[in-house]
Design a protein around this motif. Structure first.
Motif, PDB file in Angstrom:
ATOM      1  N   ARG A 133      18.408 -24.072 -13.524  1.00 12.97           N
ATOM      2  CA  ARG A 133      17.566 -23.956 -14.724  1.00 12.97           C
ATOM      3  C   ARG A 133      18.396 -23.665 -15.965  1.00 12.97           C
ATOM      4  NH1 ARG A 133      13.717 -20.438 -11.197  1.00 12.97           N
ATOM      5  NH2 ARG A 133      12.551 -22.080 -10.125  1.00 12.97           N
ATOM      6  N   VAL A 134      19.516 -22.961 -15.786  1.00 19.86           N
ATOM      7  CA  VAL A 134      20.330 -22.614 -16.952  1.00 19.86           C
ATOM      8  C   VAL A 134      21.151 -23.794 -17.454  1.00 19.86           C
ATOM      9  CG1 VAL A 134      20.467 -20.165 -16.358  1.00 19.86           C
ATOM     10  CG2 VAL A 134      22.230 -21.744 -15.513  1.00 19.86           C
ATOM     11  N   ASP A 135      21.051 -24.941 -16.777  1.00 17.55           N
ATOM     12  CA  ASP A 135      21.787 -26.121 -17.251  1.00 17.55           C
ATOM     13  C   ASP A 135      21.346 -26.522 -18.654  1.00 17.55           C
ATOM     14  OD1 ASP A 135      23.266 -26.360 -14.955  1.00 17.55           O
ATOM     15  OD2 ASP A 135      21.937 -27.841 -14.025  1.00 17.55           O
ATOM     16  N   GLY A 136      20.070 -26.274 -18.967  1.00 14.76           N
ATOM     17  CA  GLY A 136      19.589 -26.652 -20.292  1.00 14.76           C
ATOM     18  C   GLY A 136      18.087 -26.832 -20.288  1.00 14.76           C
ATOM     19  N   PRO A 137      17.528 -27.099 -21.455  1.00 11.33           N
ATOM     20  CA  PRO A 137      16.065 -27.159 -21.599  1.00 11.33           C
ATOM     21  C   PRO A 137      15.409 -28.202 -20.692  1.00 11.33           C
ATOM     22  CG  PRO A 137      17.135 -27.132 -23.752  1.00 11.33           C
ATOM     23  CD  PRO A 137      18.220 -27.267 -22.747  1.00 11.33           C
ATOM     24  N   THR A 138      16.070 -29.316 -20.439  1.00 14.94           N
ATOM     25  CA  THR A 138      15.445 -30.363 -19.620  1.00 14.94           C
ATOM     26  C   THR A 138      15.306 -29.935 -18.166  1.00 14.94           C
ATOM     27  OG1 THR A 138      17.589 -31.409 -19.215  1.00 14.94           O
ATOM     28  CG2 THR A 138      16.279 -32.229 -21.094  1.00 14.94           C
ATOM     29  N   ARG A 139      15.971 -28.851 -17.773  1.00 15.28           N
ATOM     30  CA  ARG A 139      15.933 -28.412 -16.378  1.00 15.28           C
ATOM     31  C   ARG A 139      15.311 -27.022 -16.217  1.00 15.28           C
ATOM     32  NH1 ARG A 139      21.622 -30.885 -13.969  1.00 15.28           N
ATOM     33  NH2 ARG A 139      21.172 -33.029 -14.601  1.00 15.28           N
ATOM     34  N   ALA A 140      14.805 -26.478 -17.297  1.00 16.32           N
ATOM     35  CA  ALA A 140      14.376 -25.081 -17.309  1.00 16.32           C
ATOM     36  C   ALA A 140      13.197 -24.798 -16.390  1.00 16.32           C
ATOM     37  CB  ALA A 140      14.027 -24.656 -18.735  1.00 16.32           C
ATOM     38  N   ASP A 141      12.405 -25.796 -16.056  1.00 14.62           N
ATOM     39  CA  ASP A 141      11.212 -25.578 -15.229  1.00 14.62           C
ATOM     40  C   ASP A 141      11.373 -26.119 -13.810  1.00 14.62           C
ATOM     41  OD1 ASP A 141       9.844 -24.434 -17.396  1.00 14.62           O
ATOM     42  OD2 ASP A 141       9.297 -26.429 -18.152  1.00 14.62           O
ATOM     43  N   THR A 142      12.556 -26.447 -13.404  1.00 11.67           N
ATOM     44  CA  THR A 142      12.775 -27.068 -12.099  1.00 11.67           C
ATOM     45  C   THR A 142      12.429 -26.105 -10.959  1.00 11.67           C
ATOM     46  OG1 THR A 142      14.600 -28.330 -13.057  1.00 11.67           O
ATOM     47  CG2 THR A 142      14.467 -28.249 -10.649  1.00 11.67           C
ATOM     48  N   PRO A 143      11.611 -26.523  -9.985  1.00 14.64           N
ATOM     49  CA  PRO A 143      11.323 -25.670  -8.825  1.00 14.64           C
ATOM     50  C   PRO A 143      12.419 -25.792  -7.763  1.00 14.64           C
ATOM     51  CG  PRO A 143      10.076 -27.686  -8.665  1.00 14.64           C
ATOM     52  CD  PRO A 143      10.859 -27.784  -9.950  1.00 14.64           C
ATOM     53  N   VAL A 144      12.407 -24.894  -6.801  1.00 16.62           N
ATOM     54  CA  VAL A 144      13.431 -24.936  -5.753  1.00 16.62           C
ATOM     55  C   VAL A 144      13.220 -26.136  -4.816  1.00 16.62           C
ATOM     56  CG1 VAL A 144      12.183 -23.353  -4.210  1.00 16.62           C
ATOM     57  CG2 VAL A 144      14.664 -23.541  -4.041  1.00 16.62           C
ATOM     58  N   VAL A 145      11.970 -26.517  -4.618  1.00 20.94           N
ATOM     59  CA  VAL A 145      11.670 -27.691  -3.784  1.00 20.94           C
ATOM     60  C   VAL A 145      10.655 -28.547  -4.531  1.00 20.94           C
ATOM     61  CG1 VAL A 145      10.752 -28.523  -1.583  1.00 20.94           C
ATOM     62  CG2 VAL A 145      12.053 -26.397  -1.653  1.00 20.94           C
ATOM     63  N   GLN A 146      10.876 -29.855  -4.546  1.00 18.27           N
ATOM     64  CA  GLN A 146       9.943 -30.749  -5.213  1.00 18.27           C
ATOM     65  C   GLN A 146       9.921 -32.074  -4.456  1.00 18.27           C
ATOM     66  OE1 GLN A 146      13.378 -31.312  -8.542  1.00 18.27           O
ATOM     67  NE2 GLN A 146      11.323 -31.550  -9.281  1.00 18.27           N
ATOM     68  N   LYS A 155      13.161 -33.163  -2.517  1.00 16.52           N
ATOM     69  CA  LYS A 155      14.366 -32.769  -3.243  1.00 16.52           C
ATOM     70  C   LYS A 155      14.492 -31.251  -3.171  1.00 16.52           C
ATOM     71  CE  LYS A 155      16.162 -33.848  -7.842  1.00 16.52           C
ATOM     72  NZ  LYS A 155      15.779 -34.528  -9.094  1.00 16.52           N
ATOM     73  N   ILE A 156      15.651 -30.774  -2.794  1.00 15.27           N
ATOM     74  CA  ILE A 156      15.878 -29.344  -2.627  1.00 15.27           C
ATOM     75  C   ILE A 156      16.947 -28.912  -3.627  1.00 15.27           C
ATOM     76  CG2 ILE A 156      16.554 -27.518  -0.998  1.00 15.27           C
ATOM     77  CD1 ILE A 156      15.685 -30.803   0.532  1.00 15.27           C
ATOM     78  N   ASN A 157      16.652 -27.888  -4.399  1.00 20.12           N
ATOM     79  CA  ASN A 157      17.559 -27.414  -5.454  1.00 20.12           C
ATOM     80  C   ASN A 157      17.939 -25.955  -5.169  1.00 20.12           C
ATOM     81  OD1 ASN A 157      16.962 -29.924  -6.926  1.00 20.12           O
ATOM     82  ND2 ASN A 157      14.990 -28.968  -7.358  1.00 20.12           N
ATOM     83  N   PRO A 158      18.861 -25.708  -4.243  1.00 25.99           N
ATOM     84  CA  PRO A 158      19.113 -24.330  -3.777  1.00 25.99           C
ATOM     85  C   PRO A 158      19.662 -23.393  -4.847  1.00 25.99           C
ATOM     86  CG  PRO A 158      20.066 -25.967  -2.279  1.00 25.99           C
ATOM     87  CD  PRO A 158      19.665 -26.692  -3.522  1.00 25.99           C
ATOM     88  N   LEU A 159      20.307 -23.950  -5.880  1.00 26.71           N
ATOM     89  CA  LEU A 159      20.926 -23.096  -6.896  1.00 26.71           C
ATOM     90  C   LEU A 159      20.050 -22.941  -8.132  1.00 26.71           C
ATOM     91  CD1 LEU A 159      24.613 -24.439  -6.846  1.00 26.71           C
ATOM     92  CD2 LEU A 159      23.634 -22.556  -5.538  1.00 26.71           C
ATOM     93  N   VAL A 160      18.799 -23.353  -8.025  1.00 27.75           N
ATOM     94  CA  VAL A 160      17.976 -23.460  -9.229  1.00 27.75           C
ATOM     95  C   VAL A 160      17.881 -22.157 -10.011  1.00 27.75           C
ATOM     96  CG1 VAL A 160      15.723 -22.945  -8.162  1.00 27.75           C
ATOM     97  CG2 VAL A 160      15.875 -24.592 -10.043  1.00 27.75           C
ATOM     98  N   ALA A 161      17.908 -21.021  -9.321  1.00 28.25           N
ATOM     99  CA  ALA A 161      17.739 -19.727  -9.991  1.00 28.25           C
ATOM    100  C   ALA A 161      19.077 -19.031 -10.260  1.00 28.25           C
ATOM    101  CB  ALA A 161      16.847 -18.818  -9.149  1.00 28.25           C
ATOM    102  N   TRP A 162      20.177 -19.689  -9.949  1.00 29.72           N
ATOM    103  CA  TRP A 162      21.481 -19.039 -10.093  1.00 29.72           C
ATOM    104  C   TRP A 162      21.935 -19.041 -11.559  1.00 29.72           C
ATOM    105  CZ3 TRP A 162      25.799 -19.045  -5.972  1.00 29.72           C
ATOM    106  CH2 TRP A 162      25.257 -18.720  -4.720  1.00 29.72           C
ATOM    107  N   SER A 163      22.539 -17.923 -11.947  1.00 32.96           N
ATOM    108  CA  SER A 163      23.128 -17.803 -13.286  1.00 32.96           C
ATOM    109  C   SER A 163      24.591 -18.236 -13.226  1.00 32.96           C
ATOM    110  CB  SER A 163      23.058 -16.346 -13.750  1.00 32.96           C
ATOM    111  OG  SER A 163      23.876 -15.543 -12.911  1.00 32.96           O
ATOM    112  N   ASP A 164      25.210 -18.348 -14.390  1.00 25.98           N
ATOM    113  CA  ASP A 164      26.646 -18.641 -14.427  1.00 25.98           C
ATOM    114  C   ASP A 164      27.442 -17.516 -13.753  1.00 25.98           C
ATOM    115  OD1 ASP A 164      26.054 -20.942 -15.804  1.00 25.98           O
ATOM    116  OD2 ASP A 164      26.567 -20.123 -17.771  1.00 25.98           O
ATOM    117  N   GLU A 165      26.947 -16.289 -13.884  1.00 27.31           N
ATOM    118  CA  GLU A 165      27.633 -15.146 -13.253  1.00 27.31           C
ATOM    119  C   GLU A 165      27.539 -15.248 -11.726  1.00 27.31           C
ATOM    120  OE1 GLU A 165      25.406 -14.871 -15.780  1.00 27.31           O
ATOM    121  OE2 GLU A 165      26.968 -14.593 -17.293  1.00 27.31           O
TER     122      GLU A 165
END
Ligand code: SF4
Length: 233
Positions: A133-146, A155-165
């Motif tokens: 989600r932190v990639d930018g505005p176009t990805r801010a609402d991405t769910p973990v599974v869609q 589609k599985i997005n395992p890092l969706v909630a991960w920060s840069d830290e």
């Protein structure tokens, strides 16, 4: 059991979007040999997670003909270290290096990214991506599974909630190699003709197709998102 249809299915309660390892292990159980990861090799984290928690799952690199040498170096380094099955998918034979990126980025991405990706995903049922989600505005609402109705798979997005830290901690804790471009100001890495370093305070993806009315290459176009949890309406 995850429903393999065009219907929107509930996200199982067992999915904790902050627990990437558990999400990947769940996807491996659900989709088995139908699971694949496509990786940009911008960083080593998701490749390491999948190789560790879903061993044997193929990891796809889309070779657009315009990858940075630093990205190719990281691919080789990680593959030698982790021994994952690497699938390098190239454009069709009639696509030769040319100057299309200078005047037609949509067409260039269609021939060098989208068509090869669609080929790589044929016959698959689960697709792991590195979207955050932190990639930018176009990805801010991405769910973990869609559910990707365009391609007919989950589609599985395992890092969706991960920060840069989170990414940085994982790299340090696992002593992983980095893409050398990151330290030179490239937080988002694609093809060399269409990627520039970003200035402090700029959006992470501001260096992609800079100055053009384009923010995504078309790989992550979906028409339906799964947004509910089991037991909820
Ligand atoms: S990112 Fe640029 S060089 Fe790469 S496929 Fe797209 S338009 Fe072509």
């Amino acid at each position: 059991m995850w429903a393999m249809s065009t219907q929107i299915s509930p996200i199982p309660n067992e999915i904790d979007e902050t627990d990437a390892a558990a999400t990947i292990a769940w996807a491996h159980r659900e989709f088995g040999n139908g699971l694949v990861l496509t990786a940009s090799f911008e960083d080593p984290v998701l490749v390491h997670l999948v190789a560790t928690h879903a061993p044997g799952v193929p990891i796809v690199l889309l070779d657009t003909q315009y990858l940075f040498a630093e990205t190719r170096w990281l691919v080789e380094n990680l593959q030698q270290r982790l021994k994952f099955p690497l699938e390098i998918i190239r454009p069709l034979d009639d696509v030769r290096p040319d100057d299309q990126w200078q005047f037609d980025v949509e067409g260039c991405c269609a021939r060098r990214k989208v068509e090869p990706l669609n080929r790589a995903l044929q016959g698959r049922s689960g697709w792991i991506t590195g979207i955050r989600r932190v990639d930018g505005p176009t990805r801010a609402d991405t769910p973990v599974v869609q559910y990707d109705e365009v391609r007919g798979l989950t589609k599985i997005n395992p890092l969706v909630a991960w920060s840069d830290e989170d990414i940085e901690s994982y790299i340090v804790n696992n002593d992983l190699p980095r893409n050398p471009l990151v330290e030179r100001g490239y937080p988002s890495i694609g093809c060399w003709p269409c990627t520039r370093p970003v200035a402090a305070g700029e959006d992470k993806r501001a260096g992609r197709w800079s100055g053009q009315n384009k923010t995504e290459c078309g790989l992550h176009v979906t028409t339906k998102l799964t947004t509910t949890s089991e037991g909820q309406s």
